[in-house]
Motif scaffolding. Sequence first.
Motif, PDB file in Angstrom:
ATOM      1  N   THR A  91       0.836  -1.197   0.000  1.00 33.65           N
ATOM      2  CA  THR A  91       0.000   0.000   0.000  1.00 33.65           C
ATOM      3  C   THR A  91       0.872   1.248   0.000  1.00 33.65           C
ATOM      4  OG1 THR A  91      -1.838  -1.085   1.113  1.00 33.65           O
ATOM      5  CG2 THR A  91      -1.697   1.316   1.331  1.00 33.65           C
ATOM      6  N   ALA A  92       0.674   2.105  -0.979  1.00 35.98           N
ATOM      7  CA  ALA A  92       1.497   3.304  -1.132  1.00 35.98           C
ATOM      8  C   ALA A  92       0.975   4.130  -2.298  1.00 35.98           C
ATOM      9  CB  ALA A  92       2.960   2.923  -1.401  1.00 35.98           C
ATOM     10  N   MET A  93       1.505   5.338  -2.401  1.00 38.23           N
ATOM     11  CA  MET A  93       1.326   6.121  -3.618  1.00 38.23           C
ATOM     12  C   MET A  93       2.464   5.724  -4.553  1.00 38.23           C
ATOM     13  SD  MET A  93      -0.672   8.460  -4.937  1.00 38.23           S
ATOM     14  CE  MET A  93      -1.318   9.564  -3.684  1.00 38.23           C
ATOM     15  N   TYR A  94       2.106   5.386  -5.771  1.00 35.52           N
ATOM     16  CA  TYR A  94       3.091   4.958  -6.758  1.00 35.52           C
ATOM     17  C   TYR A  94       3.306   6.069  -7.775  1.00 35.52           C
ATOM     18  CZ  TYR A  94       3.130   0.227  -4.944  1.00 35.52           C
ATOM     19  OH  TYR A  94       3.300  -0.881  -4.134  1.00 35.52           O
ATOM     20  N   TYR A  95       4.586   6.348  -8.052  1.00 33.29           N
ATOM     21  CA  TYR A  95       4.954   7.414  -8.966  1.00 33.29           C
ATOM     22  C   TYR A  95       5.826   6.862 -10.085  1.00 33.29           C
ATOM     23  CZ  TYR A  95       3.776  10.482  -5.011  1.00 33.29           C
ATOM     24  OH  TYR A  95       3.142  11.133  -3.989  1.00 33.29           O
ATOM     25  N   CYS A  96       5.590   7.310 -11.300  1.00 27.71           N
ATOM     26  CA  CYS A  96       6.565   7.037 -12.344  1.00 27.71           C
ATOM     27  C   CYS A  96       7.491   8.246 -12.436  1.00 27.71           C
ATOM     28  CB  CYS A  96       5.924   6.712 -13.682  1.00 27.71           C
ATOM     29  SG  CYS A  96       4.955   8.012 -14.429  1.00 27.71           S
ATOM     30  N   ALA A  97       8.710   7.988 -12.870  1.00 25.35           N
ATOM     31  CA  ALA A  97       9.733   9.017 -12.869  1.00 25.35           C
ATOM     32  C   ALA A  97      10.685   8.795 -14.030  1.00 25.35           C
ATOM     33  CB  ALA A  97      10.500   9.014 -11.552  1.00 25.35           C
ATOM     34  N   ALA A  98      11.392   9.859 -14.392  1.00 26.19           N
ATOM     35  CA  ALA A  98      12.350   9.770 -15.491  1.00 26.19           C
ATOM     36  C   ALA A  98      13.459  10.783 -15.279  1.00 26.19           C
ATOM     37  CB  ALA A  98      11.658  10.014 -16.830  1.00 26.19           C
ATOM     38  N   LYS A  99      14.632  10.495 -15.850  1.00 30.35           N
ATOM     39  CA  LYS A  99      15.765  11.394 -15.721  1.00 30.35           C
ATOM     40  C   LYS A  99      16.744  11.170 -16.859  1.00 30.35           C
ATOM     41  CE  LYS A  99      19.055  10.470 -12.695  1.00 30.35           C
ATOM     42  NZ  LYS A  99      20.198  10.120 -13.555  1.00 30.35           N
ATOM     43  N   GLN A 100      17.626  12.132 -17.045  1.00 32.84           N
ATOM     44  CA  GLN A 100      18.790  11.961 -17.903  1.00 32.84           C
ATOM     45  C   GLN A 100      19.856  11.238 -17.092  1.00 32.84           C
ATOM     46  OE1 GLN A 100      18.824  16.454 -18.979  1.00 32.84           O
ATOM     47  NE2 GLN A 100      19.995  15.449 -20.588  1.00 32.84           N
ATOM     48  N   GLY A 101      20.836  10.712 -17.813  1.00 31.74           N
ATOM     49  CA  GLY A 101      21.941  10.087 -17.122  1.00 31.74           C
ATOM     50  C   GLY A 101      21.595   8.705 -16.597  1.00 31.74           C
TER      51      GLY A 101
END
Length: 122
Positions: A91-101
């Motif tokens: 149980t949690a808030m799920y986040y998608c994420a992205a970055k350079q490198g």
Amino acid sequence: HVQLVESGGGSVQAGGSLKLSCAVSGRTGHLSCLGWFRQAPGKERVRVALFSTGTGITVIADAVRGRFTYSRDNATNTQYLNMNDLKPEDTAMYYCAAKQGGCTVRPDVFRYWGQGTQVTVS
């Protein structure tokens, strides 16, 4: 400008499954690490799954390995988190994420984030 939009969260009973989606749009050519984090109430945001576009390698957190899988559709620039055998501790808030490198487990160095989608397991 990069936009990430998650969908697919919800409430399930323990042992159930959910599939989260994250549509990535905008100037995405420079993104080299994409993935999913989660944050439970009162806890830090932690990595769930990370994918390196350069190496093609996916790394899944120990806590969910064998139950969660990462996938992506390059044609639609969408990434997914397939979650099976869900447990209350997921149980949690799920986040998608992205970055350079290169990929890193540190959420503070990810520049681009979705709004989050809640997953509740009872």
